[in-house]
Scaffold this motif. Structure first.
Motif, PDB file in Angstrom:
ATOM      1  N   LEU A  68       0.813  -1.208   0.000  1.00 26.91           N
ATOM      2  CA  LEU A  68       0.000   0.000   0.000  1.00 26.91           C
ATOM      3  C   LEU A  68       0.853   1.268   0.000  1.00 26.91           C
ATOM      4  O   LEU A  68       0.459   2.278  -0.580  1.00 26.91           O
ATOM      5  CB  LEU A  68      -0.945  -0.018   1.204  1.00 26.91           C
ATOM      6  CG  LEU A  68      -2.042  -1.095   1.117  1.00 26.91           C
ATOM      7  CD1 LEU A  68      -2.881  -1.106   2.378  1.00 26.91           C
ATOM      8  CD2 LEU A  68      -2.932  -0.866  -0.102  1.00 26.91           C
ATOM      9  N   ILE A  69       2.015   1.218   0.635  1.00 30.49           N
ATOM     10  CA  ILE A  69       2.915   2.370   0.580  1.00 30.49           C
ATOM     11  C   ILE A  69       3.403   2.583  -0.852  1.00 30.49           C
ATOM     12  O   ILE A  69       3.426   3.703  -1.373  1.00 30.49           O
ATOM     13  CB  ILE A  69       4.097   2.175   1.543  1.00 30.49           C
ATOM     14  CG1 ILE A  69       3.610   2.267   2.999  1.00 30.49           C
ATOM     15  CG2 ILE A  69       5.180   3.218   1.282  1.00 30.49           C
ATOM     16  CD1 ILE A  69       4.697   1.987   4.019  1.00 30.49           C
ATOM     17  N   VAL A  70       3.791   1.483  -1.515  1.00 30.09           N
ATOM     18  CA  VAL A  70       4.200   1.577  -2.917  1.00 30.09           C
ATOM     19  C   VAL A  70       3.049   2.097  -3.764  1.00 30.09           C
ATOM     20  O   VAL A  70       3.232   2.945  -4.649  1.00 30.09           O
ATOM     21  CB  VAL A  70       4.681   0.201  -3.424  1.00 30.09           C
ATOM     22  CG1 VAL A  70       4.889   0.234  -4.932  1.00 30.09           C
ATOM     23  CG2 VAL A  70       5.968  -0.199  -2.730  1.00 30.09           C
ATOM     24  N   TYR A  71       1.837   1.625  -3.478  1.00 30.88           N
ATOM     25  CA  TYR A  71       0.650   2.078  -4.214  1.00 30.88           C
ATOM     26  C   TYR A  71       0.462   3.582  -4.079  1.00 30.88           C
ATOM     27  O   TYR A  71       0.164   4.281  -5.056  1.00 30.88           O
ATOM     28  CB  TYR A  71      -0.580   1.340  -3.689  1.00 30.88           C
ATOM     29  CG  TYR A  71      -1.891   2.000  -4.063  1.00 30.88           C
ATOM     30  CD1 TYR A  71      -2.444   1.812  -5.326  1.00 30.88           C
ATOM     31  CD2 TYR A  71      -2.565   2.811  -3.160  1.00 30.88           C
ATOM     32  CE1 TYR A  71      -3.636   2.425  -5.669  1.00 30.88           C
ATOM     33  CE2 TYR A  71      -3.754   3.426  -3.496  1.00 30.88           C
ATOM     34  CZ  TYR A  71      -4.288   3.229  -4.747  1.00 30.88           C
ATOM     35  OH  TYR A  71      -5.463   3.832  -5.093  1.00 30.88           O
ATOM     36  N   ASP A  72       0.643   4.109  -2.859  1.00 31.40           N
ATOM     37  CA  ASP A  72       0.490   5.549  -2.634  1.00 31.40           C
ATOM     38  C   ASP A  72       1.430   6.349  -3.532  1.00 31.40           C
ATOM     39  O   ASP A  72       1.025   7.331  -4.162  1.00 31.40           O
ATOM     40  CB  ASP A  72       0.763   5.894  -1.167  1.00 31.40           C
ATOM     41  CG  ASP A  72      -0.402   5.540  -0.257  1.00 31.40           C
ATOM     42  OD1 ASP A  72      -1.529   5.451  -0.770  1.00 31.40           O
ATOM     43  OD2 ASP A  72      -0.182   5.346   0.947  1.00 31.40           O
ATOM     44  N   TYR A  73       2.690   5.927  -3.586  1.00 34.72           N
ATOM     45  CA  TYR A  73       3.670   6.664  -4.384  1.00 34.72           C
ATOM     46  C   TYR A  73       3.425   6.493  -5.878  1.00 34.72           C
ATOM     47  O   TYR A  73       3.532   7.452  -6.647  1.00 34.72           O
ATOM     48  CB  TYR A  73       5.080   6.203  -4.029  1.00 34.72           C
ATOM     49  CG  TYR A  73       5.570   6.777  -2.719  1.00 34.72           C
ATOM     50  CD1 TYR A  73       6.003   8.102  -2.622  1.00 34.72           C
ATOM     51  CD2 TYR A  73       5.584   6.001  -1.560  1.00 34.72           C
ATOM     52  CE1 TYR A  73       6.442   8.639  -1.424  1.00 34.72           C
ATOM     53  CE2 TYR A  73       6.022   6.521  -0.353  1.00 34.72           C
ATOM     54  CZ  TYR A  73       6.448   7.841  -0.285  1.00 34.72           C
ATOM     55  OH  TYR A  73       6.873   8.363   0.897  1.00 34.72           O
ATOM     56  N   LEU A  74       3.064   5.302  -6.309  1.00 33.77           N
ATOM     57  CA  LEU A  74       2.817   5.070  -7.723  1.00 33.77           C
ATOM     58  C   LEU A  74       1.587   5.808  -8.201  1.00 33.77           C
ATOM     59  O   LEU A  74       1.535   6.298  -9.335  1.00 33.77           O
ATOM     60  CB  LEU A  74       2.674   3.566  -7.998  1.00 33.77           C
ATOM     61  CG  LEU A  74       3.947   2.736  -7.866  1.00 33.77           C
ATOM     62  CD1 LEU A  74       3.645   1.268  -8.124  1.00 33.77           C
ATOM     63  CD2 LEU A  74       5.026   3.235  -8.821  1.00 33.77           C
ATOM     64  N   ARG A  75       0.570   5.895  -7.353  1.00 28.90           N
ATOM     65  CA  ARG A  75      -0.639   6.600  -7.750  1.00 28.90           C
ATOM     66  C   ARG A  75      -0.338   8.064  -8.061  1.00 28.90           C
ATOM     67  O   ARG A  75      -0.855   8.625  -9.025  1.00 28.90           O
ATOM     68  CB  ARG A  75      -1.697   6.508  -6.639  1.00 28.90           C
ATOM     69  CG  ARG A  75      -3.017   7.134  -7.040  1.00 28.90           C
ATOM     70  CD  ARG A  75      -4.094   6.905  -6.017  1.00 28.90           C
ATOM     71  NE  ARG A  75      -3.789   7.534  -4.744  1.00 28.90           N
ATOM     72  CZ  ARG A  75      -4.687   7.684  -3.763  1.00 28.90           C
ATOM     73  NH1 ARG A  75      -5.918   7.229  -3.944  1.00 28.90           N
ATOM     74  NH2 ARG A  75      -4.347   8.243  -2.628  1.00 28.90           N
ATOM     75  N   GLY A  76       0.503   8.678  -7.247  1.00 32.74           N
ATOM     76  CA  GLY A  76       0.894  10.056  -7.522  1.00 32.74           C
ATOM     77  C   GLY A  76       1.741  10.177  -8.771  1.00 32.74           C
ATOM     78  O   GLY A  76       1.686  11.177  -9.483  1.00 32.74           O
ATOM     79  N   ALA A  77       2.526   9.144  -9.053  1.00 29.55           N
ATOM     80  CA  ALA A  77       3.429   9.191 -10.195  1.00 29.55           C
ATOM     81  C   ALA A  77       2.702   9.186 -11.533  1.00 29.55           C
ATOM     82  O   ALA A  77       3.244   9.646 -12.537  1.00 29.55           O
ATOM     83  CB  ALA A  77       4.400   8.016 -10.134  1.00 29.55           C
ATOM     84  N   VAL A  78       1.466   8.660 -11.574  1.00 32.72           N
ATOM     85  CA  VAL A  78       0.747   8.577 -12.843  1.00 32.72           C
ATOM     86  C   VAL A  78      -0.194   9.755 -13.030  1.00 32.72           C
ATOM     87  O   VAL A  78      -0.995   9.777 -13.950  1.00 32.72           O
ATOM     88  CB  VAL A  78      -0.057   7.256 -12.933  1.00 32.72           C
ATOM     89  CG1 VAL A  78       0.859   6.071 -12.842  1.00 32.72           C
ATOM     90  CG2 VAL A  78      -1.135   7.188 -11.852  1.00 32.72           C
ATOM     91  N   SER A  79      -0.100  10.739 -12.186  1.00 35.16           N
ATOM     92  CA  SER A  79      -0.968  11.909 -12.304  1.00 35.16           C
ATOM     93  C   SER A  79      -0.656  12.700 -13.569  1.00 35.16           C
ATOM     94  O   SER A  79       0.491  12.811 -13.983  1.00 35.16           O
ATOM     95  CB  SER A  79      -0.801  12.797 -11.071  1.00 35.16           C
ATOM     96  OG  SER A  79      -1.601  13.958 -11.174  1.00 35.16           O
TER      97      SER A  79
END
Length: 314
Positions: A68-79
């Motif tokens: 979930l931590i990785v998910y948080d960072y990746l979600r921002g990366a695809v903005s």
């Protein structure tokens, strides 16, 4: 000699005091690492007599936290930029559903008073806030009192979360408040952060206002806020009518809060519900298939959770 019950009570009381004190000083622990720290610490506190299970607890919770931590960072990366995020399909769906009106705009026009916080505004704020805690508190309860169901529950949550991330990457979408700011629809107020600011919770308000941390401003399709309550409803459906009514009302309340609050279009919520159904069905079918393969091999190690997966679609 001091009994285990007394010691356990003192440890739990100390945990609660520390949690309340930290929350008052630093704000609510919304970030996944903070939230998981307090959940795991709470599980350790209530499992003091079963301290030998702490190793298994860390083993089972740490991979979920890391994901979930990785998910948080990746979600921002695809903005992407606000103007390039999608809007037309969900707007067309909402207008069709509202007979030409955008439900969010209509609800705020009839219910929202920018100069006054109503009781139902506080209600949608509390409902929205519950998203950050409920799904993980339920996981902690299952780990403690129904451990045979924990793995399947986590599998469903992880599946629906990863499905949402993939959609955010492929289909960045505007929420209603952003569409209002860009002139795509009528003016829309962000009610949740307004109520949050009214109560003076600075850390949480900053989270919404800046888009830092857990929030990607164009990760609106689907709505995980809507998908998680629907997942709870499906997961506990067979546990009786109390769970169906409780989680059913929670699912509807969250949907209303998101639309009225300007956070999501109705289309985002419907897709979130659909994702919950797909994830739940996929995990149940996978468990059923795995259990049957083990049974066909004569494997006696079929778990209660796997037998439950077979019964789900039997």
């Amino acid at each position: 000699m001091v009994s285990w019950r007394v010691v356990s009570g003192l440890v739990i009381a100390g945990y609660l005091v520390a949690l309340v004190a930290t929350t008052l000083v630093n704000g609510l622990p919304l970030e996944h690492a903070q939230l998981f720290f307090w959940i795991v610490l709470g599980l350790a506190a209530v499992s003091l007599r079963a301290w030998r299970s702490w190793g298994r607890m860390l083993l089972e919770w740490t991979p979920l936290l890391a994901l979930l931590i990785v998910y948080d960072y990746l979600r921002g990366a695809v903005s992407v930029s606000d103007a390039h995020a999608h809007i037309t399909p969900q707007l067309d769906f909402d207008k069709w559903l509202g007979g030409g009106q955008v439900p969010t705009v209509w609800l705020q026009h009839h219910l929202y008073d920018p100069g006054h916080i109503h009781w139902y505004d506080v209600g949608i704020w509390l409902t929205y806030l519950s998203h950050f805690f409920t799904i993980w508190i339920v996981a902690a309860i299952l780990w403690k009192v129904a451990h045979d169901r924990f793995a399947r529950y986590v599998s469903v949550i992880v599946t629906v979360t990863l499905m949402a991330f993939l959609t955010y990457w492929l289909y960045p979408a505007q929420p209603p408040w952003l569409a209002g700011d860009l002139g795509e629809i009528g003016a829309v107020d962000k009610i949740v952060p307004t109520v949050w600011g009214h109560f003076g919770v600075r850390t949480a308000a900053d989270l919404f206002e800046t888009g830092d941390g857990l929030v990607n401003l164009v990760a609106a399709m689907p709505s995980l806020h809507a998908a998680y309550p629907a997942t709870l409803l499906l997961f506990f459906w067979r546990d009786g009518w109390r769970y169906r009514i409780g989680f059913g009302l929670y699912t509807l309340a969250m949907g209303f809060s998101l639309v009225y609050g300007g956070e999501h279009f109705v289309a985002d919520i419907v897709v979130g519900w659909a994702y919950a159904a797909i994830a739940f069905t996929a995990v149940a079918l996978a468990g059923r298939l795995l259990a049957r393969r083990r049974a066909a091999r004569g494997d006696q190690g079929v778990t209660a959770s796997e037998r439950g997966s077979i019964k789900t679609f039997a």
